[in-house]
Every structure is written in C-alpha cells, then in structure tokens.
Scaffold this active site. Structure first.
Site, short mmCIF file in Angstrom:
data_model
loop_
_atom_site.label_atom_id
_atom_site.label_comp_id
_atom_site.label_asym_id
_atom_site.label_seq_id
_atom_site.Cartn_x
_atom_site.Cartn_y
_atom_site.Cartn_z
N ASP A 4 9.51 3.88 -0.30
CA ASP A 4 8.39 4.48 0.42
C ASP A 4 8.60 4.19 1.91
OD1 ASP A 4 6.09 5.33 1.56
OD2 ASP A 4 4.74 4.13 0.32
N TYR A 23 0.85 -1.18 0.00
CA TYR A 23 0.00 0.00 0.00
C TYR A 23 0.89 1.23 0.00
CZ TYR A 23 -3.58 3.35 1.40
OH TYR A 23 -4.44 4.42 1.44
N LYS A 40 3.52 10.14 8.12
CA LYS A 40 3.19 9.60 9.44
C LYS A 40 4.02 10.19 10.59
CE LYS A 40 1.31 5.22 7.71
NZ LYS A 40 -0.13 5.45 7.61
C1 LIG Z 1 3.84 2.67 3.05
C2 LIG Z 1 2.75 3.69 2.96
N1 LIG Z 1 2.82 4.64 2.02
C3 LIG Z 1 1.90 5.59 1.90
C4 LIG Z 1 0.83 5.63 2.75
C5 LIG Z 1 -0.20 6.70 2.62
O1 LIG Z 1 -0.09 7.62 3.66
P1 LIG Z 1 -1.32 8.58 4.03
O2 LIG Z 1 -2.37 7.72 4.64
O3 LIG Z 1 -0.70 9.57 4.97
O4 LIG Z 1 -1.76 9.22 2.77
C6 LIG Z 1 0.71 4.67 3.76
C7 LIG Z 1 -0.44 4.69 4.70
O5 LIG Z 1 -0.71 3.76 5.42
C8 LIG Z 1 1.69 3.66 3.86
O6 LIG Z 1 1.62 2.71 4.79
#
Ligand SMILES: Cc1ncc(COP(=O)(O)O)c(C=O)c1O
Length: 461
Positions: free
Chosen positions: A271, A166, A299
């Site tokens: 990421d 994700y 986060k």
């Molecule tokens: C690895 C990863 N990238 C991107 C995101 C997206 O972040 P946001 O919910 O702040 O848009 C998440 C959210 O859980 C994530 O776990």
C-alpha cells in the site's frame, strides 16, 4: 536514533506550556471558531471527514500557494501537512493548474477512457516496473479493489495486515488500528479488533494482524492460518509505516516478507498510498528494491485531485482482464484527475524534484536531531524522501507495540501547538509525519527546526 541518555521532561511543564500555547492559538483563530459554529449546523461535527476534527475547533483554510497555506483568519503558514502528503508538488503548481484548466474547457467527465489515462499508465508502469494498471478515486478504493483481486486470484478469503496500519475506511481493513495497548493480544496471536463501530464481526475476523518488522511472527501466523484451513489471500502492508510517525523497515524485512508470501502462495500488496510518489519516483518499490504483486497509489498521484491507482503483474490482473473480477467505478480515470496526474508525473515530480526533496529532508532531519542532542531530549528524527518526523520516544519504534509502549501524546500535542503558533502547519493531534513539497526551501526547514528548538528550550528552562 534514540539517544542513550535523555532528560525526563517535567509533565507539569508540558501542561503549563500546552495551556499557554492553546490559548494563543485560540486567540489567533477566532474566524475558525465562527466557521465551526456555523458548520456544526449542517456538517456532522463541523467537518467533511472525522480526520479533520479538532478540539476546540478545526482550523479552516482558505487557500494555498507553493509551500504556504492561509487560514480564514488570514494567518499564513508554511505547510508541512500538505493534505496528508497529497501535495508533495506544492499548492497550485503552475503545470498542474495549466493542465487542469486546459482539460476543464474540453469536458470533465465522460466515463470513457481518454489518452491521459494511457499516458499515466505508461509512466506508472515505467516507474514501478509493474506492467498493468487500473484507476480508482481514493486510497480506500485502491486497497479495497486490490484485496478483491487478491482474493479472486487465490480463491481465499482471509487477509493479513500489519497491526496499527491504516489502509483506508472500508470494512476489510478497518481492523486492528488504533486500540489500547493492553487489548492488542500476544505478539504471535494479535487480535482482530474492529476500528470503530459498524464493522461486521464476521468481516473483522477475516482480517488477521501481525506486527511490523517481524518476519518470524508473520510466517508463524500464516502457517497457523494454513493449518486452520484459512490460508490468506494476501498480505497488505505499507513498506514503511507512515501513521505512527515514520517507521522504516529493518534491513532484510521486506525481502523476508516477499519470500514468505511467495512460499505460501500469498499475494503481496504494497500500500503505497503514502509512500508512492513521495519517497521516490517509483515509491517504495524503487527505494527498497522489493517488488510486490500489487501496489496501491492515491494521495500525491492526482496533484490535489481525487485519484488512485492499482498496479500489478499481468498474473495478478488476469481475472480482471478476463472480466471475472469486476473492477469498476463511474469516476475511474476521470479526465480532470488524469490530466492533473499526467502533468504531475511528466512535468513536476521529475528526478530533480526528488533530489531536491532528499536534500531538504536530510537538512530538516539533521536540524531536528541536533536539537534533540543539544537538549538531551527523549526522541529521534527519522524520515525518507519527503516524509519525516520527530519521534518522541526514548526507544526506537519498530512496530505498533513499541509505539504504544512509548507514545507521548501530550508532547505531540504540544509540538503541534508550537508549530501552529509559529506558522508551521502540521496535521493536528496525532503522530503524523511531515510531507515536504518541492516548493519548500532550506530556510523553510530551518523555521520548522526553530519552532522545535523553542519548545525544547521552554521545556527545559
Ligand atoms: C497507507 C494508506 N492507505 C490508504 C489510505 C486511504 O486513502 P483515502 O483516504 O484516499 O481513502 C490512507 C489514508 O490515509 C493511507 O495512509
């Protein structure tokens, strides 16, 4: 690691205990039930984000302090959810609270740069060894902009991601995430499957998924894409997967990915929305020693305020610097978020904080593993930095395919109910990892282990 011999858990017993624990939780969260009834009238599904949903109702929280949160019924929990890993600092940390209070008096938004944004950029550069940074407001924005930067830098449209990962809620990456096992496709030719409705077919077809921990499959797919005249702009991946529990990279895998991407002129995006700031001061880049072209953070960066960042090499950011890639946003570098991030980075998430998290996690992982061995439970504990989980699987999970083949959703749900009824707050209803905060203690970890042991004991009684 997964034990060689393990007991078969009686499914009827899981069902019986699930009913008992669910009834108990319902009874102690009647205030949440009332909130839900009210919320449904104005909020879609009674929640602000579908990830907050839960049957029969979500648990509405009222406050948090340090390692603890309280729900609207006044139940007190030790927080191992920590806002999907955003609150590694613990709730209402005095240094972050002070910084935000000071900033609020000075004005909260100008859409103009401030000094805190520079300080945060300097510190992120130091930690990640990547010279250039830009800000956004969430993980989704970070991955969306990073992909655009990669597309511009390479002049290519196709992107490669890991099946099951994700990366946020924008169309480019809402592809090949949580789907049925029999629909995945062949390991070397995994399908591009939109995650939910509303994702244009044309967009999902531009996103190609490959299995985690399999450099050969990645290289073969990239080579085929090159042959087909649609070489990828980037590989976007979590260096350690954090949404199937925790799946660590096998030795040599990340190095191989770095080599493959370099060889094919593909930008590598790590990421680190979950791993960054939670597994080491400099995230996975520090922990695993492999440097990507671009990195995305969110986060835990803002210490509880919405924020995100993209870091990268000067080359990767060249077209942004030249104004040819338009990387923008009204709230980018918001003064309040930057003040929180500055305090977070300089005063809170210090080397001592990371040493504490490592020691706590080792203790918790060991405690869980001891229970697994004692009861010959099918599973193993796995983690890194502040992150960890018990994976309920007789086999080691290395990617989405092994995860789907071995997933035990019923046991996960039961473990969650056991935790909640023993005042351990965890992410509802899925294979999420725990995130420890620096406010946690060894005794808090022992309480998590005790709840797990009680479940193992009841299941095997
Ligand atoms: C690895 C990863 N990238 C991107 C995101 C997206 O972040 P946001 O919910 O702040 O848009 C998440 C959210 O859980 C994530 O776990």
């Amino acid at each position: 690691m997964a034990s060689d011999t393990h007991i078969e858990i009686d499914r009827a017993r899981i069902k019986e205990l699930t009913e008992r624990e669910a009834a108990r939780l319902d009874e102690r969260t009647q205030g949440s039930r009332e909130f839900y009834a009210r919320a449904q009238r104005s909020l879609v599904g009674g929640v602000a984000s579908s990830y907050q949903s839960r049957d029969p109702w979500p648990i509405y929280l009222s406050r948090g302090k340090g390692a603890r949160v309280w729900d609207v019924d006044g139940n007190e929990y030790l927080d191992f959810h920590n806002g999907f890993g955003s609150m590694v600092q613990g709730h209402a940390h005095p240094a972050i609270t002070r910084a935000v209070n000071e900033r609020i008096e000075l004005g909260t938004h100008f859409a103009a740069p401030t000094e805190d944004a520079i300080v945060v950029g300097e510190e992120l550069s130091r930690r990640w060894g990547l010279p250039k940074w830009r800000y956004v407001n969430s993980g989704s924005e970070a991955t969306m902009d990073a992909i655009r930067i990669a597309r511009a830098a390479t002049g290519r449209d196709t992107i490669v991601k890991i099946f099951g990962s994700y990366h946020g809620h924008h169309d480019y990456v809402m592809v090949s995430i949580g789907v049925e096992y029999d629909k995945i496709g062949d390991r070397f030719e995994l399908d591009s499957l939109p995650y939910g409705l509303g994702i244009p077919q044309a967009v999902s077809e531009m996103t190609i998924a490959v299995p985690f921990n399999d450099a050969e499959a990645m290289e073969r797919r990239i080579e085929r894409l090159v042959e087909e005249g649609r070489a990828p702009a980037c590989v976007i991946m979590e260096p350690a997967m954090m949404n199937l529990g925790v799946v660590l990279p096998e030795p040599g895998y990340l190095e191989a990915v770095r080599e493959i991407t370099r060889k094919h002129g593909v930008l590598l995006i790590f990421d680190e929305v979950k791993t960054g700031l939670c597994i080491a001061a400099g995230g996975a880049v520090e922990r695993f020693g492999v440097v990507p072209d671009l990195v995305t953070l969110a986060k835990a960066l803002g210490g509880g305020l919405p924020s995100g960042a993209i870091g990268g090499t000067s080359e990767a950011f060249e077209l942004v610097e030249a104004g040819k890639v338009v990387q923008v946003g009204t709230y980018n570098g918001n003064p309040l978020s930057m003040a929180a991030a500055r305090a977070n980075l300089l005063e809170v998430m210090t080397p001592e904080a990371y040493a504490h998290l490592d020691a706590l996690n080792e203790h918790l992982l060991e405690g869980c593993q001891t229970v697994i061995s004692k009861y010959s439970f099918p599973g193993y504990s796995v983690g890194i930095g502040s992150k960890g989980c018990v994976t309920f699987s007789p086999e080691k999970i290395t990617d989405y395919l092994t995860f789907k083949a071995n997933q035990d959703a019923e046991l996960c749900e039961l473990a969650w109910l056991y935790n909640m009824n023993r005042d351990v707050y965890m992410t509802p209803g899925r294979e999420e990892e725990w995130t420890l905060s620096i406010a946690h203690t060894f005794e808090h970890c022992d309480r998590f282990v005790a709840a797990f042991e009680e479940m193992a004991d009841d299941l095997t009684a």
